[in-house]
Scaffold this motif. Structure first.
Motif, PDB file in Angstrom:
ATOM      1  N   TYR A 162      -6.998   5.894  -4.411  1.00  0.00           N
ATOM      2  CA  TYR A 162      -5.680   5.327  -4.685  1.00  0.00           C
ATOM      3  C   TYR A 162      -5.692   3.809  -4.610  1.00  0.00           C
ATOM      4  N   GLY A 163      -4.899   3.175  -5.472  1.00  0.00           N
ATOM      5  CA  GLY A 163      -4.762   1.722  -5.463  1.00  0.00           C
ATOM      6  C   GLY A 163      -4.853   1.132  -6.852  1.00  0.00           C
ATOM      7  N   ASN A 164      -4.316  -0.074  -7.009  1.00  0.00           N
ATOM      8  CA  ASN A 164      -4.252  -0.739  -8.315  1.00  0.00           C
ATOM      9  C   ASN A 164      -5.326  -1.799  -8.521  1.00  0.00           C
ATOM     10  N   GLU A 174     -19.167  -1.793  -8.552  1.00  0.00           N
ATOM     11  CA  GLU A 174     -19.952  -0.748  -7.905  1.00  0.00           C
ATOM     12  C   GLU A 174     -19.070   0.061  -6.964  1.00  0.00           C
ATOM     13  N   GLY A 175     -19.571   1.219  -6.567  1.00  0.00           N
ATOM     14  CA  GLY A 175     -18.944   2.018  -5.524  1.00  0.00           C
ATOM     15  C   GLY A 175     -17.516   2.412  -5.831  1.00  0.00           C
ATOM     16  N   SER A 176     -16.667   2.394  -4.783  1.00  0.00           N
ATOM     17  CA  SER A 176     -15.294   2.863  -4.920  1.00  0.00           C
ATOM     18  C   SER A 176     -14.485   1.998  -5.878  1.00  0.00           C
ATOM     19  N   ASP A 177     -14.769   0.684  -5.950  1.00  0.00           N
ATOM     20  CA  ASP A 177     -14.048  -0.177  -6.889  1.00  0.00           C
ATOM     21  C   ASP A 177     -14.312   0.257  -8.331  1.00  0.00           C
ATOM     22  N   ARG A 178     -15.554   0.552  -8.632  1.00  0.00           N
ATOM     23  CA  ARG A 178     -15.913   0.981  -9.989  1.00  0.00           C
ATOM     24  C   ARG A 178     -15.209   2.301 -10.343  1.00  0.00           C
ATOM     25  N   ASN A 184      -8.160   4.856 -12.898  1.00  0.00           N
ATOM     26  CA  ASN A 184      -6.894   4.262 -13.330  1.00  0.00           C
ATOM     27  C   ASN A 184      -6.808   4.134 -14.842  1.00  0.00           C
ATOM     28  N   ALA A 185      -7.902   3.797 -15.486  1.00  0.00           N
ATOM     29  CA  ALA A 185      -7.886   3.687 -16.940  1.00  0.00           C
ATOM     30  C   ALA A 185      -7.683   5.053 -17.592  1.00  0.00           C
ATOM     31  N   LEU A 186      -8.430   6.042 -17.140  1.00  0.00           N
ATOM     32  CA  LEU A 186      -8.398   7.336 -17.815  1.00  0.00           C
ATOM     33  C   LEU A 186      -7.171   8.163 -17.475  1.00  0.00           C
ATOM     34  N   THR A 187      -6.531   7.902 -16.323  1.00  0.00           N
ATOM     35  CA  THR A 187      -5.422   8.768 -15.909  1.00  0.00           C
ATOM     36  C   THR A 187      -4.090   8.061 -15.712  1.00  0.00           C
ATOM     37  N   ARG A 188      -4.053   6.715 -15.722  1.00  0.00           N
ATOM     38  CA  ARG A 188      -2.792   6.021 -15.444  1.00  0.00           C
ATOM     39  C   ARG A 188      -2.434   4.944 -16.462  1.00  0.00           C
ATOM     40  N   ASP A 195      -7.467  -8.882 -22.460  1.00  0.00           N
ATOM     41  CA  ASP A 195      -8.769  -8.812 -21.787  1.00  0.00           C
ATOM     42  C   ASP A 195      -8.918  -7.548 -20.950  1.00  0.00           C
ATOM     43  N   GLY A 196      -7.945  -6.637 -21.057  1.00  0.00           N
ATOM     44  CA  GLY A 196      -8.056  -5.360 -20.376  1.00  0.00           C
ATOM     45  C   GLY A 196      -7.522  -5.316 -18.967  1.00  0.00           C
ATOM     46  N   THR A 197      -6.766  -6.322 -18.536  1.00  0.00           N
ATOM     47  CA  THR A 197      -6.130  -6.281 -17.229  1.00  0.00           C
ATOM     48  C   THR A 197      -4.985  -5.276 -17.263  1.00  0.00           C
ATOM     49  N   MET A 198      -5.022  -4.298 -16.369  1.00  0.00           N
ATOM     50  CA  MET A 198      -4.075  -3.184 -16.411  1.00  0.00           C
ATOM     51  C   MET A 198      -2.799  -3.486 -15.628  1.00  0.00           C
ATOM     52  N   GLU A 199      -1.702  -2.867 -16.074  1.00  0.00           N
ATOM     53  CA  GLU A 199      -0.395  -2.981 -15.427  1.00  0.00           C
ATOM     54  C   GLU A 199       0.138  -1.566 -15.225  1.00  0.00           C
ATOM     55  N   PHE A 200       0.648  -1.266 -14.010  1.00  0.00           N
ATOM     56  CA  PHE A 200       1.020   0.104 -13.690  1.00  0.00           C
ATOM     57  C   PHE A 200       2.489   0.288 -13.321  1.00  0.00           C
ATOM     58  N   GLU A 201       3.281  -0.763 -13.368  1.00  0.00           N
ATOM     59  CA  GLU A 201       4.679  -0.642 -12.951  1.00  0.00           C
ATOM     60  C   GLU A 201       5.565  -0.125 -14.076  1.00  0.00           C
ATOM     61  N   THR A 202       5.285  -0.532 -15.299  1.00  0.00           N
ATOM     62  CA  THR A 202       6.144  -0.182 -16.425  1.00  0.00           C
ATOM     63  C   THR A 202       5.849   1.239 -16.893  1.00  0.00           C
TER      64      THR A 202
END
Length: 289
Positions: A162-164, A174-178, A184-188, A195-202
């Protein structure tokens, strides 16, 4: 032999049953791909998973954010939310069989449809793909995540899922960050910058993006633009069918429709058939779907 894609079911098994009847679906002849969020918000999550299990190899699924959330709750790393409706599933005697089936599903699926000059890649995910990722990248990154979901360290992964942040892909992650960026990309994912910076509020429609953000599928130069990407997740976007895109979440759990698309001999839009059934409202529309 037919291939059908079905959008977000979210625990609405009665609608799924009616839709499969409408398709005259035959497990010995046809294949259905469920585009994630099989469970939660609706009243019949356990029934959905049991039905999918009964269909055997005729039913494949990509996992959505609600499916992964169910695994997180089941492993004790997350508490059920106020709108969650998976308590009956988690108390069921066949709980472990359902959860095991779920963890062995997919994060992305791929098929090559058609032949010769008409051949095109069909890429199936729950939410979206980052603009820097090619079809091969999506399949590879999905495979990384699938290996963890099916492996002995599932609980440890879910505890860090979990986390943005990070909110942008880098090959050096690497690891959990990767893994978190891949999740987040595939499910949220709905919106990102060029440049691919994701936004999850809208969570509203595609025209409501904050300044500098756009739907992931409209980013100029997106590397999967030559494929057709089929996804769910975005009920306020609704049904969209264009050469490079199939958006299939039509808000079943909110009282909309459960939608299927029959894929023809090619991915030409004229060979796509939409089939829908009307759904009873199980939840009022709101943030968090």
């Amino acid at each position: 032999m037919a291939l059908y894609l079905i959008g977000d079911i979210q625990g609405c098994d009665s609608a799924l049953g009616r839709l499969l009847d409408e398709l005259a679906f035959s497990p010995s002849r046809d294949t259905v791909v469920l585009l994630g969020d099989l469970v939660n918000r609706g009243p019949e999550s356990a029934q959905v998973l049991r039905r999918a299990q009964r269909l055997g190899g005729a039913a494949l699924s990509v996992l959505g954010n609600h499916d992964l959330h169910l695994l997180g709750v089941a492993h004790g790393v997350r508490k059920s939310g106020r709108k969650d409706t998976v308590a009956e599933l988690l108390a069921a005697p066949d709980r472990e069989a359902m959860l095991d089936w779920l963890r062995h599903q997919h994060m992305a699926l791929h098929r090559r449809i058609g032949s010769g000059a008409a051949a095109r890649d069909l890429l199936m995910v729950h939410a979206g793909v980052l603009p820097q990722w090619s079809v091969a990248d999506v399949r590879a990154h999905a495979g990384e995540l699938e290996a963890v979901l099916r492996g002995p360290n599932l609980g440890a992964f879910l505890a860090t899922m979990y986390g943005n942040q990070p909110d942008r892909w880098s090959d050096t992650l690497e690891g959990s960050d990767r893994l978190r960026v891949i999740v987040n990309a595939l499910t949220r994912l709905r919106l990102c910058t060029a440049d691919g910076t994701m936004e999850f509020e809208t969570t509203d429609g595609a025209t409501d993006a904050p300044a500098g953000y756009m739907p992931w599928f409209d980013v100029p130069g997106r590397r999967t633009a030559e494929a057709t990407v089929a996804f769910g997740h975005w009920s306020t976007l609704g049904w969209v069918s264009r050469p490079d895109l199939l958006s299939t979440d039509t808000g079943c759990v909110w009282g909309g429709c459960l939608s299927a698309v029959r894929i023809g001999a090619t991915l030409d839009e004229r060979e796509r058939e939409r089939i829908q059934v009307k759904c009873e409202q199980a939840q009022k529309p709101g943030k968090g779907g």
